[in-house]
Design a protein around this motif. Structure first.
Motif, PDB file in Angstrom:
ATOM      1  N   SER A  15       0.819  -1.213   0.000  1.00  0.00           N
ATOM      2  CA  SER A  15       0.000   0.000   0.000  1.00  0.00           C
ATOM      3  C   SER A  15       0.854   1.264   0.000  1.00  0.00           C
ATOM      4  O   SER A  15       0.367   2.349  -0.311  1.00  0.00           O
ATOM      5  N   LYS A  16       2.117   1.143   0.341  1.00  0.00           N
ATOM      6  CA  LYS A  16       3.024   2.291   0.373  1.00  0.00           C
ATOM      7  C   LYS A  16       3.572   2.651  -1.011  1.00  0.00           C
ATOM      8  O   LYS A  16       4.201   3.692  -1.180  1.00  0.00           O
ATOM      9  N   ILE A  17       3.340   1.799  -1.986  1.00  0.00           N
ATOM     10  CA  ILE A  17       3.843   2.061  -3.332  1.00  0.00           C
ATOM     11  C   ILE A  17       3.000   3.162  -3.962  1.00  0.00           C
ATOM     12  O   ILE A  17       1.776   3.073  -4.004  1.00  0.00           O
ATOM     13  N   ARG A  18       3.661   4.184  -4.444  1.00  0.00           N
ATOM     14  CA  ARG A  18       2.973   5.356  -4.968  1.00  0.00           C
ATOM     15  C   ARG A  18       2.375   5.091  -6.337  1.00  0.00           C
ATOM     16  O   ARG A  18       2.936   4.368  -7.153  1.00  0.00           O
ATOM     17  N   GLY A  19       1.260   5.755  -6.596  1.00  0.00           N
ATOM     18  CA  GLY A  19       0.631   5.686  -7.904  1.00  0.00           C
ATOM     19  C   GLY A  19       0.820   6.978  -8.680  1.00  0.00           C
ATOM     20  O   GLY A  19       0.734   7.008  -9.899  1.00  0.00           O
ATOM     21  N   LYS A  20       1.060   8.059  -7.960  1.00  0.00           N
ATOM     22  CA  LYS A  20       1.249   9.375  -8.579  1.00  0.00           C
ATOM     23  C   LYS A  20       2.569   9.962  -8.098  1.00  0.00           C
ATOM     24  O   LYS A  20       3.053   9.635  -7.018  1.00  0.00           O
ATOM     25  N   ASP A  21       3.102  10.850  -8.905  1.00  0.00           N
ATOM     26  CA  ASP A  21       4.336  11.567  -8.559  1.00  0.00           C
ATOM     27  C   ASP A  21       5.511  10.635  -8.264  1.00  0.00           C
ATOM     28  O   ASP A  21       6.320  10.897  -7.381  1.00  0.00           O
ATOM     29  N   THR A  22       5.604   9.568  -9.020  1.00  0.00           N
ATOM     30  CA  THR A  22       6.726   8.647  -8.873  1.00  0.00           C
ATOM     31  C   THR A  22       7.974   9.295  -9.478  1.00  0.00           C
ATOM     32  O   THR A  22       7.876  10.258 -10.255  1.00  0.00           O
ATOM     33  N   LYS A  23       9.142   8.769  -9.155  1.00  0.00           N
ATOM     34  CA  LYS A  23      10.378   9.329  -9.711  1.00  0.00           C
ATOM     35  C   LYS A  23      10.384   9.301 -11.235  1.00  0.00           C
ATOM     36  O   LYS A  23      10.751  10.302 -11.864  1.00  0.00           O
ATOM     37  N   PRO A  24       9.975   8.185 -11.871  1.00  0.00           N
ATOM     38  CA  PRO A  24       9.937   8.196 -13.341  1.00  0.00           C
ATOM     39  C   PRO A  24       8.967   9.251 -13.885  1.00  0.00           C
ATOM     40  O   PRO A  24       9.270   9.940 -14.861  1.00  0.00           O
ATOM     41  N   GLU A  25       7.803   9.387 -13.251  1.00  0.00           N
ATOM     42  CA  GLU A  25       6.833  10.378 -13.711  1.00  0.00           C
ATOM     43  C   GLU A  25       7.397  11.793 -13.562  1.00  0.00           C
ATOM     44  O   GLU A  25       7.274  12.623 -14.476  1.00  0.00           O
ATOM     45  N   LEU A  26       8.031  12.080 -12.446  1.00  0.00           N
ATOM     46  CA  LEU A  26       8.623  13.402 -12.240  1.00  0.00           C
ATOM     47  C   LEU A  26       9.718  13.683 -13.267  1.00  0.00           C
ATOM     48  O   LEU A  26       9.848  14.813 -13.756  1.00  0.00           O
ATOM     49  N   ALA A  27      10.485  12.663 -13.619  1.00  0.00           N
ATOM     50  CA  ALA A  27      11.544  12.834 -14.620  1.00  0.00           C
ATOM     51  C   ALA A  27      10.949  13.164 -15.991  1.00  0.00           C
ATOM     52  O   ALA A  27      11.456  14.047 -16.701  1.00  0.00           O
ATOM     53  N   HIS A  33       8.694  19.697 -19.580  1.00  0.00           N
ATOM     54  CA  HIS A  33       8.680  21.114 -19.229  1.00  0.00           C
ATOM     55  C   HIS A  33       9.906  21.828 -19.799  1.00  0.00           C
ATOM     56  O   HIS A  33       9.793  22.931 -20.358  1.00  0.00           O
ATOM     57  N   ARG A  34      11.074  21.192 -19.687  1.00  0.00           N
ATOM     58  CA  ARG A  34      12.303  21.783 -20.259  1.00  0.00           C
ATOM     59  C   ARG A  34      12.204  21.914 -21.774  1.00  0.00           C
ATOM     60  O   ARG A  34      12.806  22.804 -22.367  1.00  0.00           O
ATOM     61  N   MET A  35      11.434  21.022 -22.401  1.00  0.00           N
ATOM     62  CA  MET A  35      11.249  21.077 -23.852  1.00  0.00           C
ATOM     63  C   MET A  35      10.250  22.163 -24.252  1.00  0.00           C
ATOM     64  O   MET A  35      10.062  22.424 -25.439  1.00  0.00           O
ATOM     65  N   GLY A  36       9.594  22.776 -23.265  1.00  0.00           N
ATOM     66  CA  GLY A  36       8.656  23.859 -23.553  1.00  0.00           C
ATOM     67  C   GLY A  36       7.201  23.434 -23.596  1.00  0.00           C
ATOM     68  O   GLY A  36       6.324  24.260 -23.867  1.00  0.00           O
ATOM     69  N   TYR A  37       6.918  22.174 -23.344  1.00  0.00           N
ATOM     70  CA  TYR A  37       5.537  21.696 -23.348  1.00  0.00           C
ATOM     71  C   TYR A  37       4.874  22.039 -22.019  1.00  0.00           C
ATOM     72  O   TYR A  37       5.486  21.936 -20.961  1.00  0.00           O
ATOM     73  N   ARG A  38       3.611  22.428 -22.096  1.00  0.00           N
ATOM     74  CA  ARG A  38       2.831  22.686 -20.893  1.00  0.00           C
ATOM     75  C   ARG A  38       1.720  21.648 -20.824  1.00  0.00           C
ATOM     76  O   ARG A  38       1.172  21.252 -21.852  1.00  0.00           O
ATOM     77  N   PHE A  39       1.407  21.247 -19.617  1.00  0.00           N
ATOM     78  CA  PHE A  39       0.513  20.092 -19.465  1.00  0.00           C
ATOM     79  C   PHE A  39      -0.297  20.174 -18.186  1.00  0.00           C
ATOM     80  O   PHE A  39      -0.062  21.024 -17.322  1.00  0.00           O
ATOM     81  N   ARG A  40      -1.238  19.289 -18.076  1.00  0.00           N
ATOM     82  CA  ARG A  40      -2.050  19.095 -16.877  1.00  0.00           C
ATOM     83  C   ARG A  40      -1.741  17.690 -16.357  1.00  0.00           C
ATOM     84  O   ARG A  40      -1.265  16.830 -17.102  1.00  0.00           O
ATOM     85  N   LEU A  41      -2.069  17.470 -15.089  1.00  0.00           N
ATOM     86  CA  LEU A  41      -1.779  16.180 -14.467  1.00  0.00           C
ATOM     87  C   LEU A  41      -3.055  15.440 -14.080  1.00  0.00           C
ATOM     88  O   LEU A  41      -4.010  16.054 -13.599  1.00  0.00           O
TER      89      LEU A  41
END
Length: 137
Positions: A15-27, A33-41
């Motif tokens: 149950s401690k395993i995250r579903g959102k904001d994981t390290k791969p997702e943040l990367a 974002h660095r590429m200039g794309y804007r997005f929603r989560l």
């Protein structure tokens, strides 16, 4: 090999395993974002509540963990050795089937679907090329 934890202990650990904001997702979000794309989560009004939604490009990005979503041919998608009843195998099969249904539903609604596997994040150059190619207007 037998699981050394009880069912309740294993449940608590899992149950401690995250579903959102994981390290791969943040990367991936940082790269976009660095590429200039804007997005929603995590737009809950879309099938599967995609990790990243790029409305301008009518595209969604799912950042999948290789283990949980069974990245075919990936060493991180190994089989659980302590699964005599096949519960994990069944869970993985359900995950893969749900992912397939969600992708189909999004495509039917006119969205481009991009799946980024956890193991590919260490190749940002290739990932950039893939995003540029898939997100052309």
């Amino acid at each position: 090999m037998v699981d050394t934890l009880t069912k309740s202990q294993r449940s608590r650990v899992m149950s401690k395993i995250r579903g959102k904001d994981t390290k791969p997702e943040l990367a991936v979000r940082s790269l976009l974002h660095r590429m200039g794309y804007r997005f929603r989560l995590h737009r809950r009004d879309l099938p599967g509540s995609p990790d990243i939604v790029l409305p301008r490009y009518r595209a969604v990005v799912f950042v999948h963990g290789c283990f949980w979503h069974r990245h075919e041919g990936c060493s991180k998608a190994y089989s659980v050795k302590t699964d005599p009843e096949g519960r994990w195998r069944k869970k993985f099969e359900q995950n893969v089937e749900r992912d397939r249904r969600v992708r189909a539903a999004l495509r039917k609604l006119g969205w481009k679907v991009i799946v980024v596997w956890e193991c590919t994040i260490c190749e940002p150059g290739r990932l950039k090329q893939r995003f540029r190619r898939r997100l052309r207007l």
